[in-house]
Motif scaffolding. Sequence first.
Motif, PDB file in Angstrom:
ATOM      1  N   LEU A 208       1.120  -5.022  -3.473  1.00 15.02           N
ATOM      2  CA  LEU A 208       1.112  -6.212  -4.327  1.00 15.02           C
ATOM      3  C   LEU A 208       2.218  -6.176  -5.369  1.00 15.02           C
ATOM      4  O   LEU A 208       2.821  -7.207  -5.699  1.00 15.02           O
ATOM      5  CB  LEU A 208      -0.251  -6.345  -5.010  1.00 15.02           C
ATOM      6  CG  LEU A 208      -0.467  -7.587  -5.878  1.00 15.02           C
ATOM      7  CD1 LEU A 208      -0.344  -8.852  -5.036  1.00 15.02           C
ATOM      8  CD2 LEU A 208      -1.826  -7.533  -6.566  1.00 15.02           C
ATOM      9  N   LYS A 209       2.536  -4.989  -5.884  1.00 12.29           N
ATOM     10  CA  LYS A 209       3.539  -4.870  -6.941  1.00 12.29           C
ATOM     11  C   LYS A 209       4.868  -5.488  -6.528  1.00 12.29           C
ATOM     12  O   LYS A 209       5.411  -6.350  -7.232  1.00 12.29           O
ATOM     13  CB  LYS A 209       3.736  -3.394  -7.297  1.00 12.29           C
ATOM     14  CG  LYS A 209       4.945  -3.123  -8.192  1.00 12.29           C
ATOM     15  CD  LYS A 209       5.110  -1.624  -8.421  1.00 12.29           C
ATOM     16  CE  LYS A 209       6.395  -1.305  -9.159  1.00 12.29           C
ATOM     17  NZ  LYS A 209       6.569   0.145  -9.395  1.00 12.29           N
ATOM     18  N   PHE A 210       5.385  -5.079  -5.393  1.00 10.73           N
ATOM     19  CA  PHE A 210       6.711  -5.542  -4.995  1.00 10.73           C
ATOM     20  C   PHE A 210       6.687  -6.960  -4.429  1.00 10.73           C
ATOM     21  O   PHE A 210       7.693  -7.660  -4.469  1.00 10.73           O
ATOM     22  CB  PHE A 210       7.347  -4.563  -4.011  1.00 10.73           C
ATOM     23  CG  PHE A 210       7.823  -3.304  -4.678  1.00 10.73           C
ATOM     24  CD1 PHE A 210       8.978  -3.313  -5.438  1.00 10.73           C
ATOM     25  CD2 PHE A 210       7.095  -2.138  -4.583  1.00 10.73           C
ATOM     26  CE1 PHE A 210       9.415  -2.164  -6.086  1.00 10.73           C
ATOM     27  CE2 PHE A 210       7.524  -0.986  -5.231  1.00 10.73           C
ATOM     28  CZ  PHE A 210       8.684  -1.001  -5.980  1.00 10.73           C
TER      29      PHE A 210
ATOM     30  N   ILE B  26       9.033 -13.205  -8.484  1.00 10.21           N
ATOM     31  CA  ILE B  26       9.767 -13.424  -9.743  1.00 10.21           C
ATOM     32  C   ILE B  26      11.248 -13.665  -9.455  1.00 10.21           C
ATOM     33  O   ILE B  26      11.910 -14.463 -10.131  1.00 10.21           O
ATOM     34  CB  ILE B  26       9.588 -12.221 -10.691  1.00 10.21           C
ATOM     35  CG1 ILE B  26       8.112 -12.082 -11.092  1.00 10.21           C
ATOM     36  CG2 ILE B  26      10.452 -12.373 -11.949  1.00 10.21           C
ATOM     37  CD1 ILE B  26       7.815 -10.828 -11.908  1.00 10.21           C
ATOM     38  N   VAL B  27      11.774 -12.977  -8.449  1.00 13.49           N
ATOM     39  CA  VAL B  27      13.181 -13.146  -8.082  1.00 13.49           C
ATOM     40  C   VAL B  27      13.388 -14.462  -7.326  1.00 13.49           C
ATOM     41  O   VAL B  27      14.349 -15.195  -7.571  1.00 13.49           O
ATOM     42  CB  VAL B  27      13.666 -11.959  -7.228  1.00 13.49           C
ATOM     43  CG1 VAL B  27      15.108 -12.182  -6.768  1.00 13.49           C
ATOM     44  CG2 VAL B  27      13.557 -10.652  -8.011  1.00 13.49           C
TER      45      VAL B  27
ATOM     46  N   VAL C  35       2.160 -15.159 -11.869  1.00 13.60           N
ATOM     47  CA  VAL C  35       1.263 -14.003 -11.775  1.00 13.60           C
ATOM     48  C   VAL C  35       2.058 -12.705 -11.933  1.00 13.60           C
ATOM     49  O   VAL C  35       1.612 -11.766 -12.613  1.00 13.60           O
ATOM     50  CB  VAL C  35       0.504 -14.004 -10.429  1.00 13.60           C
ATOM     51  CG1 VAL C  35      -0.295 -12.711 -10.260  1.00 13.60           C
ATOM     52  CG2 VAL C  35      -0.434 -15.201 -10.356  1.00 13.60           C
ATOM     53  N   GLY C  36       3.234 -12.653 -11.335  1.00 15.07           N
ATOM     54  CA  GLY C  36       4.069 -11.461 -11.447  1.00 15.07           C
ATOM     55  C   GLY C  36       4.492 -11.177 -12.875  1.00 15.07           C
ATOM     56  O   GLY C  36       4.443 -10.026 -13.342  1.00 15.07           O
ATOM     57  N   VAL C  37       4.905 -12.220 -13.598  1.00 15.74           N
ATOM     58  CA  VAL C  37       5.315 -12.054 -14.997  1.00 15.74           C
ATOM     59  C   VAL C  37       4.130 -11.597 -15.845  1.00 15.74           C
ATOM     60  O   VAL C  37       4.259 -10.702 -16.689  1.00 15.74           O
ATOM     61  CB  VAL C  37       5.894 -13.374 -15.542  1.00 15.74           C
ATOM     62  CG1 VAL C  37       6.114 -13.269 -17.052  1.00 15.74           C
ATOM     63  CG2 VAL C  37       7.220 -13.696 -14.856  1.00 15.74           C
ATOM     64  N   LEU C  38       2.970 -12.210 -15.629  1.00 20.61           N
ATOM     65  CA  LEU C  38       1.773 -11.806 -16.375  1.00 20.61           C
ATOM     66  C   LEU C  38       1.399 -10.357 -16.064  1.00 20.61           C
ATOM     67  O   LEU C  38       1.016  -9.600 -16.972  1.00 20.61           O
ATOM     68  CB  LEU C  38       0.600 -12.733 -16.030  1.00 20.61           C
ATOM     69  CG  LEU C  38       0.645 -14.146 -16.623  1.00 20.61           C
ATOM     70  CD1 LEU C  38      -0.514 -14.989 -16.084  1.00 20.61           C
ATOM     71  CD2 LEU C  38       0.578 -14.081 -18.152  1.00 20.61           C
ATOM     72  N   ALA C  39       1.490  -9.985 -14.803  1.00 22.93           N
ATOM     73  CA  ALA C  39       1.138  -8.617 -14.413  1.00 22.93           C
ATOM     74  C   ALA C  39       2.041  -7.602 -15.098  1.00 22.93           C
ATOM     75  O   ALA C  39       1.584  -6.530 -15.535  1.00 22.93           O
ATOM     76  CB  ALA C  39       1.236  -8.479 -12.893  1.00 22.93           C
ATOM     77  N   LEU C  40       3.329  -7.935 -15.221  1.00 24.63           N
ATOM     78  CA  LEU C  40       4.257  -7.044 -15.926  1.00 24.63           C
ATOM     79  C   LEU C  40       3.961  -7.015 -17.413  1.00 24.63           C
ATOM     80  O   LEU C  40       3.936  -5.950 -18.053  1.00 24.63           O
ATOM     81  CB  LEU C  40       5.703  -7.493 -15.689  1.00 24.63           C
ATOM     82  CG  LEU C  40       6.312  -7.171 -14.320  1.00 24.63           C
ATOM     83  CD1 LEU C  40       7.674  -7.851 -14.180  1.00 24.63           C
ATOM     84  CD2 LEU C  40       6.465  -5.654 -14.141  1.00 24.63           C
ATOM     85  N   ALA C  41       3.726  -8.198 -17.992  1.00 23.98           N
ATOM     86  CA  ALA C  41       3.483  -8.291 -19.444  1.00 23.98           C
ATOM     87  C   ALA C  41       2.198  -7.575 -19.853  1.00 23.98           C
ATOM     88  O   ALA C  41       2.138  -6.962 -20.930  1.00 23.98           O
ATOM     89  CB  ALA C  41       3.427  -9.762 -19.857  1.00 23.98           C
ATOM     90  N   LEU C  42       1.179  -7.658 -19.009  1.00 24.37           N
ATOM     91  CA  LEU C  42      -0.109  -7.057 -19.345  1.00 24.37           C
ATOM     92  C   LEU C  42      -0.241  -5.621 -18.847  1.00 24.37           C
ATOM     93  O   LEU C  42      -1.273  -4.985 -19.061  1.00 24.37           O
ATOM     94  CB  LEU C  42      -1.242  -7.908 -18.757  1.00 24.37           C
ATOM     95  CG  LEU C  42      -1.334  -9.346 -19.293  1.00 24.37           C
ATOM     96  CD1 LEU C  42      -2.424 -10.132 -18.556  1.00 24.37           C
ATOM     97  CD2 LEU C  42      -1.609  -9.341 -20.793  1.00 24.37           C
ATOM     98  N   GLY C  43       0.788  -5.128 -18.197  1.00 26.12           N
ATOM     99  CA  GLY C  43       0.774  -3.738 -17.771  1.00 26.12           C
ATOM    100  C   GLY C  43      -0.004  -3.493 -16.486  1.00 26.12           C
ATOM    101  O   GLY C  43      -0.296  -2.346 -16.149  1.00 26.12           O
TER     102      GLY C  43
END
Length: 469
Positions: free
Chosen positions: A411-413, A419-420, A457-465
């Motif tokens: 899911l991470k990548f 995002i890209v 969702v990707g940006v939120l996942a990065l922002a929230l760790g």
Amino acid sequence: MVGAGVFSLPGRFAQETGIAGALIAWAVAGTGMLMLAFVFQTLAVRRPDLDAGVYAYAKAGFGEYLGFFSAFGYWASACVGNVTYWVLIMSTIGGIAPALGDGDTVLAIVLSSVGLWAFFLVVRRGVREAATINRIVTVAKVVPILVFVVLALFYLDPSVFADNFRAADLGSLFEQVRGTMLATVFVFLGVEGASVYSRHAERREDVGRATVLGFLSVFAVFASVTIVSYGLLPRSEIAALRQPSMAGVLRSAVGEWGEVFVSVGLIVSVLGAYLAWTLMAAEVLLVAAKDRDMPRFLGRTTRADVPVPALFLTTVLSQIVLVITYFSDDAFNFALDLTSALTLIPFLLAAAFALKIALPGRGRPGAVPPGGGAGAGAGAGAAAGGPAKRDLAVAVVAVIYTAFLLYAAGLKFVLVSFIVYAPATVLFVMARREQRRRLFSARELVILAVSLAGAVVGVLALALGWIEL
């Protein structure tokens, strides 16, 4: 295909699995990538009207917007892949210059940036000069790899090899194999290279022939490098080596000169691969712009046939990703995995297109070049009398393999890829406005919504760790 990846294979595989898992991983990757090679071979014959390979197949099969995403994703993966080259060069030199670290320090990024733009200026002078340099480099970079394999076989310790056969401490065999998949995708990137440059081919069947022969020869090299390394050091020690791990493995057998030998070979190889992939990335944007799927400015070339705007945009994205690696825990592996993940959507769409035209009644009799030889005859027969069972089977396996790779990426990548991808729509909108066309159809709006939702969702996942670079 032969660039940075092969020099990192021993350490990357040792981090994930032992010999048993490596053999299974190469069997899976070899079969899957061979099917993709066959897909490109088949499509080159059955659809000679389509140039620029991966991008053109996605567009023909699934519409302009997904074709655009395929072009952008393939281009972006090439740009991110170029970053791995600079990280690995700096990490290699970092062995004697600690200030460069693992290629992710401020000094390393500054020096990499200088190299990035220096190459832009070199390629800007002319494609012919760049191609000549690449031919020389291709020969020079293969020699250290073959020498490594021969020396590793000579110094192989059967007891060490036997101890490395299993890696029970790394979890189930399935999870071990899954962990290697993105690395195998990365090293095989370029298998579609002949297809990307298909518009330059004098004979269409040469595109397919180059694809398959290139894959088979490189597969033999990559698998050999991985397996023989397990006979020189315990798996845990290989896993702990700094990149390029091939250098550390050879040093354990023959001493310091082995590390220097591989390191020099790596730098030559990586610079050549960087040159080739810079040209490849610019070619994709150029062809897409000429097909009116990218803004017109990306289709401009100089008198020396250099697509300078496309080349400039390629260098800019590489520069951005290079800066981002500073914030990553493992710059090289992050860039490697992201490169692979970005490529999966274009590969999946190409395989799905091959499946689509292999289904009964979907061939195109007029697409087979006259006098195209045995391959063309097979294509004509499939088009006229129904698809060949071989083509259908190859396409099915290729689709299953690329779908599995998306699962293996995790899911991470997938989220980082969204995002890209999402901001790229700006270029699509620019192209549509230039043509005074409706921006999105109803179907394209659905695709846009999915891409934007994934990016959010990707940006939120990065922002929230929830996920980390």
